[in-house]
Design an enzyme around this catalytic site. Structure first.
Site, short mmCIF file in Angstrom:
data_model
loop_
_atom_site.label_atom_id
_atom_site.label_comp_id
_atom_site.label_asym_id
_atom_site.label_seq_id
_atom_site.Cartn_x
_atom_site.Cartn_y
_atom_site.Cartn_z
N GLY A 163 0.98 -1.26 0.04
CA GLY A 163 -0.04 -0.04 0.13
C GLY A 163 0.84 1.42 0.00
O GLY A 163 2.08 1.12 -0.64
N GLU A 164 0.45 2.11 0.65
CA GLU A 164 0.89 3.52 0.73
C GLU A 164 1.14 4.40 -0.55
O GLU A 164 1.35 5.45 -0.76
CB GLU A 164 2.39 3.45 1.34
#
Length: 384
Positions: free
Chosen positions: A351-352
């Protein structure tokens, strides 16, 4: 705001797409030799309405952060406090997304749209305010438009926007995660952030997310919008054991059975089983599509949000570029439903915005070909 944004989203320009295909056929290379990059360049020409389309730079990553009431169902071993702690890490420049953003020359904007704990940084009243925080006791409030830097220059430091709609969602296995008004507020936050980043010069937006337990609502969103069973949409998230995984599937199934979300009512689906970051990401996509700027999708959180955006405005898919195929099974289900092929498949599940950043050079390269590669006639190269 939501309705006016949706009304501004239109289909790809067929004339620009035809021109891009014609140009690809005349470039000094065998026809079709760049594979998926050729069709990507055609899609981006259709989005921009011109051939060649603008180079997708500078890049801006928007990380929307929120917490989840379903965390109480023990769907992850990670404590909820990690969401706020990771925001501090983003702002200090110490996360993987920061390393990849520096490599790509992309700016990083973190948006608190639903973090449960008050952040230990100076609060801001407007989404345009900027806060830079480090591990030091005091934070520095910045001024000006420190957003995307021109290509080839260093991006501005990460910044934080305070746009908290509520302190985390409710437990979707007990009640709706959000009210319709809260879901709308989060979507419209994403639209506003998209507009600010584009107004500041961004040529491409990249989706980022942070929220402990957020793969659980993502799985519920994927199942709700695509019609697959809970087990087909649910993955292991941050790496849960077999028992926790089976329990997580049950939690997703319980929420879906309780709310019976209707995919024809996308705002209602977001309210019933979504997260504040999912709703805001849907808004970011809609805001970019309305401005005809591409959005590079990251992993399962982003593509679950993209399903909501597509349900609200089907032509918004024209602005979406699938950065990578997340290891989460729901991501593949969602991409198939959207008709998008990922550019990168590395088994990522962080993610991120990390997968989107790794795919960014591919997207830029696809467009650069149309700008810089000579045609057979111009180069004096014989065709077959």
């Amino acid at each position: 705001m939501l309705e006016t944004t949706i009304a501004e989203i239109g289909p790809p320009d067929p004339v620009a797409m035809t021109a891009a295909r014609d140009l690809q056929a005349r470039l000094t290379k065998p026809a079709g030799s760049l594979g998926a990059l050729e069709e990507l360049s055609v899609r981006l020409a259709g989005l921009a309405g011109v051939c060649p389309p603008p180079l997708p730079e500078p890049a801006a990553v928007a990380i929307f952060a929120g917490d989840h009431g379903v965390h109480a169902q023990r769907v992850t071993p990670w404590p909820q406090e990690v969401t706020a702690q990771m925001i501090g890490n983003f702002l200090a420049g110490g996360a993987v997304v920061n390393a990849f953003a520096r490599q790509a020359g992309a700016s990083v904007t973190v948006v608190d749209v639903g973090v449960a704990a008050p952040l230990p940084f100076p609060p801001t009243d407007a989404p345009s305010a900027e806060v830079l925080s480090t591990d030091a006791p005091s934070a520095e409030v910045l001024s000006g438009d420190a957003v995307p830097a021109p290509a080839g220059t260093s991006p501005a430091p990460p910044r934080l926007l305070d746009a908290n709609v509520r302190r985390g969602t409710r437990d979707m296995t007990v009640t709706a995660a959000l009210t319709r008004d809260e879901a709308r507020a989060a979507v419209e936050t994403g639209i506003r952030v998209a507009g600010e980043l584009i107004d500041a010069g961004a040529g491409v937006l990249l989706t980022g997310d942070m929220g402990i337990a957020n793969t659980t609502p993502a799985a519920a969103l994927v199942a709700a919008f695509t019609g697959v069973a809970a087990e087909a949409a649910t993955g292991r998230g941050t790496g849960v054991d077999d028992g926790t995984y089976r329990h997580k599937v049950d939690v997703v199934r319980t929420a879906l059975d309780r709310h019976r979300p209707d995919p024809a009512d996308p705002l209602g689906v977001l309210a019933a089983v979504g997260g504040l970051e999912h709703a805001a990401l849907a808004g970011l996509i809609l805001g970019a599509a309305a401005r005809r700027v591409p959005v590079l999708l990251d992993g399962v959180i982003a593509v679950s949000a993209a399903l909501a955006a597509a349900a609200l405005a089907p032509d918004a898919v024209g602005a979406m570029v699938a950065g990578h195929r997340s290891a989460e099974p729901g991501a593949t289900v969602a991409l198939r439903h959207l008709g998008l092929d990922p550019l990168v498949d590395l088994g990522l599940r962080l993610g991120e915005g990390t997968g989107a950043l790794l795919a960014l050079p591919v997207v830029v390269g696809a467009v650069r070909v149309l700008h810089e590669v000579a045609t057979f006639d111009a180069a004096g190269v014989s065709e077959k």
